[in-house]
Design an enzyme around this catalytic site. Sequence first.
Site, short mmCIF file in Angstrom:
data_model
loop_
_atom_site.label_atom_id
_atom_site.label_comp_id
_atom_site.label_asym_id
_atom_site.label_seq_id
_atom_site.Cartn_x
_atom_site.Cartn_y
_atom_site.Cartn_z
N SER A 124 0.83 -1.20 0.00
CA SER A 124 0.00 0.00 0.00
C SER A 124 0.86 1.25 0.00
O SER A 124 1.96 1.27 0.57
CB SER A 124 -0.88 -0.02 1.26
OG SER A 124 -1.44 1.25 1.49
N TYR A 148 -1.84 5.47 -4.23
CA TYR A 148 -2.90 6.45 -4.03
C TYR A 148 -2.47 7.68 -4.77
O TYR A 148 -1.37 8.19 -4.55
CB TYR A 148 -3.10 6.75 -2.53
CG TYR A 148 -4.10 5.79 -1.90
CD1 TYR A 148 -5.29 5.52 -2.55
CD2 TYR A 148 -3.84 5.18 -0.69
CE1 TYR A 148 -6.21 4.64 -2.00
CE2 TYR A 148 -4.76 4.30 -0.14
CZ TYR A 148 -5.94 4.04 -0.81
OH TYR A 148 -6.84 3.17 -0.27
N THR A 174 -5.48 2.69 -7.08
CA THR A 174 -6.81 2.53 -6.45
C THR A 174 -7.67 3.73 -6.82
O THR A 174 -7.30 4.87 -6.53
CB THR A 174 -6.65 2.38 -4.93
OG1 THR A 174 -5.87 1.22 -4.68
CG2 THR A 174 -8.00 2.23 -4.24
N LYS A 253 -7.73 -0.52 -9.55
CA LYS A 253 -8.40 -1.28 -8.49
C LYS A 253 -9.64 -0.51 -8.02
O LYS A 253 -9.53 0.67 -7.66
CB LYS A 253 -7.44 -1.49 -7.30
CG LYS A 253 -8.09 -2.12 -6.07
CD LYS A 253 -7.03 -2.46 -5.03
CE LYS A 253 -7.62 -3.10 -3.80
NZ LYS A 253 -8.19 -2.13 -2.85
N HIS A 277 -13.53 -2.46 -2.21
CA HIS A 277 -12.65 -2.03 -1.12
C HIS A 277 -13.07 -2.69 0.21
O HIS A 277 -12.97 -2.09 1.28
CB HIS A 277 -12.69 -0.50 -0.99
CG HIS A 277 -11.42 0.11 -0.50
ND1 HIS A 277 -10.50 0.73 -1.33
CD2 HIS A 277 -10.88 0.22 0.74
CE1 HIS A 277 -9.48 1.19 -0.62
NE2 HIS A 277 -9.69 0.87 0.66
#
Length: 380
Positions: A124, A148, A174, A253, A277
Amino acid sequence: MDTTKSNDVFLQNISSDEYFPVPFEELEEAAKQKIDASAFGYIQSGAGGEETLRKNNTSFSKYSIVPTFLKDVSKLDTSITLFGRTYPYPLLLAPVGMLKLADEAADIAVAKAAAAHQIPFIQSTVSSYSIEEITAATGDSPKWFQLYWSNHRETAFNMVKRAEKAGYEAIVLTIDTFSLGWRETDLKNRFSPLMQGFGKANYETDDVFLASLPNQQPESVIQGIKDNINHPSLNWDDIRELKKRTTLPVLLKGILHPEDALQATRHGVDGIIISNHGGRQLDGVISSIDALPEIAAIIDGKIPVLLDSGIRRGSDVVKAIALGADAVLLGRPFVYSLAVGGETGVRNYLANFKQDVQASTTLSGAATMQDLRDLTITRT
Ligand SMILES: Cc1cc2nc3c(=O)[nH]c(=O)nc-3n(C[C@H](O)[C@H](O)[C@H](O)COP(=O)(O)O)c2cc1C
Ligand SMILES: CCCCCCC(=O)C(=O)O
């Protein structure tokens, strides 16, 4: 008959000194006992009234496997190939931020456990260790980077560059978290792992990000991360730019609509991940497994289709692949395993899970992932 030899799952759990929970429900309960209540709430809960979270756990039951027998499935091959690399199982670990909430060794423990099974680890952006720290601990085991997007676009591109340099093999952007879902449990608990500094490792080591801040005080770093993650302006032009800025495959995603899946192919995206999510963003949305058949039909093999949100058992994997997914991502189960048993816990969990996948595949009458594609699934 020597029954202990027939199934390693039972062998492993019976012979180990400490029982490691196999049923997901027991694993979740064991994690609850291990970690702080607010941290558990953050991991376990969904957005709003948790309609989608519940749906994720019940939707799989609407689909029934209709197995066929007498086909000699003794030569089992669960491998898949994604972007030129072959993996032994149709499994990846979903990107999960703030893993120090579950265990101090966090991403490093999980990435090592994944490496032991050659399962790709997706780091992440808001991980507890940086790209470089995780690479130093795990070498060239398969790793992807989840991005992100950032209001300061050069920060996003710099993180992509760092991931490329470290040998990561794909970028997962994402798209469903340009602002945070309405998470009632966290609001009730007044809990924000970001404010507590659990997800800042990649930011505080990023020169481009740091240079964009007014100063480098801890409060300024946290505020900078919040400002960056909040990016409702994200749009298809950004995807086009991201594609230009990296040589790695780019996956999106959070795809749930067939039209977005189609747009992804038109914008040169290399793969999609159908995901809600884990029910943590917009409550009331469709479950991933319900979204899958139509999206798989529209993609029609042009790019890989992955799926997460609610994968708990081997039979869920069988259903997802039979309905058109190429692979699936595990999420909360590995986080709970980390909380319960650290790196060993995750390794143990994955060892059990892959055997569940093997058993579920052969008992469906399939010996390969291609065979699973031909499986009959009925929907009630
Ligand atoms: C505690 C937690 C943190 C997460 N952090 C991220 C993240 O940083 N980036 C991301 O793309 N998804 C994140 N997710 C979502 C997962 O990648 C995945 O979509 C979700 O967990 C799937 O649902 P499941 O775990 O119920 O199967 C997070 C999920 C959880 C539970
Ligand atoms: C403002 C911080 C956002 C972190 C989101 C992590 C995540 O994807 C999740 O909690 O879900």
